[in-house]
Scaffold this motif. Structure first.
Motif, PDB file in Angstrom:
ATOM      1  N   THR A  83       0.829  -1.211   0.000  1.00  0.00           N
ATOM      2  CA  THR A  83       0.000   0.000   0.000  1.00  0.00           C
ATOM      3  C   THR A  83       0.865   1.264   0.000  1.00  0.00           C
ATOM      4  O   THR A  83       0.370   2.353  -0.280  1.00  0.00           O
ATOM      5  CB  THR A  83      -0.900   0.059   1.254  1.00  0.00           C
ATOM      6  N   GLY A  84       2.141   1.141   0.350  1.00  0.00           N
ATOM      7  CA  GLY A  84       3.010   2.315   0.471  1.00  0.00           C
ATOM      8  C   GLY A  84       2.721   3.129   1.720  1.00  0.00           C
ATOM      9  O   GLY A  84       3.321   4.185   1.931  1.00  0.00           O
ATOM     10  N   GLN A  85       1.818   2.671   2.549  1.00  0.00           N
ATOM     11  CA  GLN A  85       1.411   3.385   3.764  1.00  0.00           C
ATOM     12  C   GLN A  85       2.004   2.706   4.994  1.00  0.00           C
ATOM     13  O   GLN A  85       2.330   1.515   4.942  1.00  0.00           O
ATOM     14  CB  GLN A  85      -0.124   3.354   3.891  1.00  0.00           C
ATOM     15  N   PRO A  86       2.097   3.452   6.115  1.00  0.00           N
ATOM     16  CA  PRO A  86       2.510   2.793   7.361  1.00  0.00           C
ATOM     17  C   PRO A  86       1.534   1.661   7.699  1.00  0.00           C
ATOM     18  O   PRO A  86       0.350   1.725   7.340  1.00  0.00           O
ATOM     19  CB  PRO A  86       2.405   3.912   8.410  1.00  0.00           C
ATOM     20  N   TRP A  87       2.014   0.654   8.390  1.00  0.00           N
ATOM     21  CA  TRP A  87       1.117  -0.397   8.870  1.00  0.00           C
ATOM     22  C   TRP A  87       0.135   0.229   9.855  1.00  0.00           C
ATOM     23  O   TRP A  87       0.482   1.200  10.538  1.00  0.00           O
ATOM     24  CB  TRP A  87       1.917  -1.496   9.573  1.00  0.00           C
ATOM     25  N   PRO A  88      -1.074  -0.297   9.960  1.00  0.00           N
ATOM     26  CA  PRO A  88      -2.016   0.265  10.937  1.00  0.00           C
ATOM     27  C   PRO A  88      -1.465   0.131  12.360  1.00  0.00           C
ATOM     28  O   PRO A  88      -0.683  -0.776  12.649  1.00  0.00           O
ATOM     29  CB  PRO A  88      -3.270  -0.605  10.769  1.00  0.00           C
TER      30      PRO A  88
END
Ligand code: SIN
Ligand code: FE2
Length: 217
Positions: A83-88
């Motif tokens: 996702t290219g996002q930080p992990w939740p």
């Protein structure tokens, strides 16, 4: 009924530093399922492809670091490569459960930076391995099982050491640290059975503390 189960499946020391806590997470099973649903809605389960081929268990993570694999190796990263996002964030209910389980096994002040979530469909398993990507040997690994049962092998520090084979059921927790921190372990292919909350699936949450020097983008 609960008392009977507790007596039939008592807390068991598997090896020095390794404790099996049958049913420890059962009172929180529903909360844990909700947390898995929330996390996997943001950062979906996927099958990593390694040098050895595609992993049969599907995985996702939450917390400061997630575990990822590709043909070049295994590592912890702060962002999900998919996702290219930080992990939740790690939901509080998960963190608290992991801390309580660690304390129950004799490890106080456990502070996990990562929770790896494994999902096993029938036939999926995990070959014998050691958890050694964390570079934080002073903290244990806390492993929570949910859903259909699994045959779990727990050995020693050499791959060929004799193994204890135990049946991990819904809500069971295994904690291994100290002299057992680098014990070899694995999961036999999951059999086709049914659990009211998970259908044919088994979920496993593994909580780990990680050396901050490994916190990479
Ligand atoms: C793991 O070793 O990472 C998973 C263990 C399990 O699924 O019980
Ligand atoms: Fe492992």
């Amino acid at each position: 009924m609960d008392d009977l189960f507790a007596r039939l499946r008592p807390r068991t020391v598997l090896a020095e530093g390794a404790v099996w806590l049958p049913g420890f997470a059962l009172p929180e099973a529903e909360t844990l399922h909700k947390a898995i649903t929330q996390v996997s809605a943001v950062t979906p389960f996927r099958h990593f492809r390694t040098r050895m081929g595609q992993m049969s268990a599907a995985m996702t993570s939450c917390g400061a670091c997630g575990w990822t694999a590709d043909p070049s190796g295994y590592r912890y990263s702060r962002t999900d490569p998919q996702t290219g996002q930080p992990w939740p964030d790690m939901p509080d209910a998960l963190r608290h459960l992991a801390r309580r389980a660690a304390a129950e096994a004799g490890y106080e002040a456990f502070d996990p930076a990562s929770c790896l979530i494994n999902r096993y469909a029938p036939g999926a398993g995990m070959g014998l391995h050691q958890d050694r990507d964390e570079e934080y040997p002073q903290a244990p690994v806390v492993s929570v099982s949910l859903g259909v049962p699994a045959r779990f092998s727990f050995g020693g520090l050499s791959r060929s050491d004799p193994k204890r084979i135990i049946e991990l059921m819904d809500g069971d927790v295994v904690v291994w640290g100290g002299a057992s921190r680098f014990a070899w372990h694995g999961v036999s292919p999951i059999r086709e059975t049914f659990h009211p909350q998970t259908g044919a699936m088994r979920y496993n949450l593994t909580f780990r503390a990680i050396n901050a020097a490994l916190f990479r983008p």
